[in-house]
Design a protein around this motif. Structure first.
Motif, PDB file in Angstrom:
ATOM      1  N   UNK A  38      21.713  41.277  34.659  1.00 18.04           N
ATOM      2  CA  UNK A  38      21.098  42.056  35.731  1.00 18.04           C
ATOM      3  C   UNK A  38      21.992  43.243  36.113  1.00 18.04           C
ATOM      4  N   UNK A  39      21.383  44.296  36.503  1.00 19.76           N
ATOM      5  CA  UNK A  39      22.081  45.537  36.830  1.00 19.76           C
ATOM      6  C   UNK A  39      23.065  45.340  37.967  1.00 19.76           C
ATOM      7  N   UNK A  40      22.703  44.601  39.000  1.00 18.66           N
ATOM      8  CA  UNK A  40      23.581  44.380  40.144  1.00 18.66           C
ATOM      9  C   UNK A  40      24.862  43.686  39.685  1.00 18.66           C
ATOM     10  N   UNK A  41      24.711  42.736  38.821  1.00 23.27           N
ATOM     11  CA  UNK A  41      25.878  42.013  38.327  1.00 23.27           C
ATOM     12  C   UNK A  41      26.749  42.966  37.516  1.00 23.27           C
ATOM     13  N   UNK A  42      26.103  43.769  36.696  1.00 22.53           N
ATOM     14  CA  UNK A  42      26.848  44.744  35.896  1.00 22.53           C
ATOM     15  C   UNK A  42      27.610  45.706  36.800  1.00 22.53           C
ATOM     16  N   UNK A  43      26.965  46.226  37.843  1.00 20.05           N
ATOM     17  CA  UNK A  43      27.592  47.172  38.770  1.00 20.05           C
ATOM     18  C   UNK A  43      28.725  46.505  39.535  1.00 20.05           C
ATOM     19  N   UNK A  44      28.566  45.228  39.871  1.00 21.68           N
ATOM     20  CA  UNK A  44      29.615  44.495  40.588  1.00 21.68           C
ATOM     21  C   UNK A  44      30.852  44.363  39.707  1.00 21.68           C
ATOM     22  N   UNK A  45      30.606  44.016  38.425  1.00 16.74           N
ATOM     23  CA  UNK A  45      31.735  43.872  37.495  1.00 16.74           C
ATOM     24  C   UNK A  45      32.388  45.228  37.278  1.00 16.74           C
ATOM     25  N   UNK A  46      31.574  46.266  37.160  1.00 16.99           N
ATOM     26  CA  UNK A  46      32.107  47.613  36.982  1.00 16.99           C
ATOM     27  C   UNK A  46      32.925  48.027  38.196  1.00 16.99           C
ATOM     28  N   UNK A  47      32.453  47.694  39.385  1.00 17.85           N
ATOM     29  CA  UNK A  47      33.162  48.009  40.627  1.00 17.85           C
ATOM     30  C   UNK A  47      34.487  47.250  40.665  1.00 17.85           C
ATOM     31  N   UNK A  48      34.437  45.990  40.224  1.00 21.45           N
ATOM     32  CA  UNK A  48      35.659  45.185  40.178  1.00 21.45           C
ATOM     33  C   UNK A  48      36.668  45.824  39.233  1.00 21.45           C
ATOM     34  N   UNK A  49      36.174  46.290  38.104  1.00 22.88           N
ATOM     35  CA  UNK A  49      37.054  46.927  37.131  1.00 22.88           C
ATOM     36  C   UNK A  49      37.674  48.193  37.712  1.00 22.88           C
ATOM     37  N   UNK A  50      36.920  48.955  38.382  1.00 23.29           N
ATOM     38  CA  UNK A  50      37.421  50.188  39.004  1.00 23.29           C
ATOM     39  C   UNK A  50      38.482  49.849  40.061  1.00 23.29           C
ATOM     40  N   UNK A  51      38.214  48.808  40.834  1.00 24.19           N
ATOM     41  CA  UNK A  51      39.182  48.387  41.860  1.00 24.19           C
ATOM     42  C   UNK A  51      40.484  47.928  41.198  1.00 24.19           C
ATOM     43  N   UNK A  52      40.344  47.192  40.097  1.00 30.03           N
ATOM     44  CA  UNK A  52      41.534  46.721  39.372  1.00 30.03           C
ATOM     45  C   UNK A  52      42.312  47.903  38.790  1.00 30.03           C
ATOM     46  N   UNK A  53      41.602  48.901  38.276  1.00 35.38           N
ATOM     47  CA  UNK A  53      42.261  50.100  37.749  1.00 35.38           C
ATOM     48  C   UNK A  53      43.013  50.821  38.861  1.00 35.38           C
ATOM     49  N   UNK A  54      42.380  50.899  40.041  1.00 36.43           N
ATOM     50  CA  UNK A  54      42.998  51.544  41.196  1.00 36.43           C
ATOM     51  C   UNK A  54      44.260  50.773  41.602  1.00 36.43           C
ATOM     52  N   UNK A  55      44.142  49.438  41.682  1.00 34.42           N
ATOM     53  CA  UNK A  55      45.304  48.615  42.038  1.00 34.42           C
ATOM     54  C   UNK A  55      46.402  48.759  40.977  1.00 34.42           C
ATOM     55  N   UNK A  56      45.966  48.846  39.716  1.00 35.35           N
ATOM     56  CA  UNK A  56      46.924  49.020  38.643  1.00 35.35           C
ATOM     57  C   UNK A  56      47.678  50.336  38.806  1.00 35.35           C
TER      58      UNK A  56
END
Length: 187
Positions: A38-56
């Motif tokens: 589902x798109x929402x799940x995909x966007x959530x994972x993508x958002x998580x990845x972006x947050x992890x990149x930011x934290x990194x």
């Protein structure tokens, strides 16, 4: 040092999280191929990845700052080590000079004490000699006084004897004159 370990652990955690996310992502991608995500799940994972990149990125910035602080502290430590070494060498050199001077002064002091003891010994010998001479002078003075008294007595005796002899001579002279001038002497 403690902050470097902390940064390292945070980086490791971030990498592990990223790897898990990547593994999850691959798994989901494989699942998507099999089934649609589902798109929402995909966007959530993508958002998580972006947050992890930011934290990194934040962690990398913190790591760079800590490395800079560590390098600065290491530089200061090196400067302080060199300064401490110079001060130690200077202290050891000064200490060696002071020890040498103290040994020299101690030797000089020992020599002075030895010389003083020699002089004191000579002075005591001289004092003893002077005392002996003084005693001898007193004895001689006493003997001289006795001899003076004896001489005076002898002079007085000689003077008396001379007077007696003069007197006897006069008497004898008178007797001679009287005998020579008397009529008995003419016969």
């Amino acid at each position: 040092m403690h902050s470097s370990v902390l940064v390292y652990e945070q980086l490791r955690d971030v990498i592990e999280i990223q790897q898990r996310i990547l593994v999850d992502f691959k798994q989901k991608d494989e699942d998507r191929e099999e089934t649609m995500v589902p798109r929402k799940q995909y966007e959530a994972v993508l958002k998580q990845l972006e947050e992890e990149k930011l934290r990194h990125k934040e962690t990398q910035i913190l790591l760079a700052m800590e490395n800079e602080k560590s390098e600065f502290a290491s530089g200061e430590i090196e400067v302080l080590k060199k300064q401490l070494q110079k001060e130690r060498e200077s202290f050891e050199k000064t200490l060696a000079i002071v020890k040498k001077k103290a040994l020299k002064e101690s030797t000089k002091n020992d020599q002075l004490i030895s010389r003083y003891n020699e002089i004191e010994s000579v002075a005591l010998k001289h004092k003893d000699m002077l005392n002996e001479k003084e005693t001898e002078i007193k004895k001689l003075h006493h003997r001289l006084n006795k001899q003076k008294v004896t001489l005076k007595v002898q002079m007085t005796d000689l003077h008396i004897q001379k007077k007696q002899e003069d007197y006897i001579a006069q008497i004898l002279e008178k007797k001679k004159k009287t005998k020579c001038g008397s009529p008995n002497n003419l016969l």
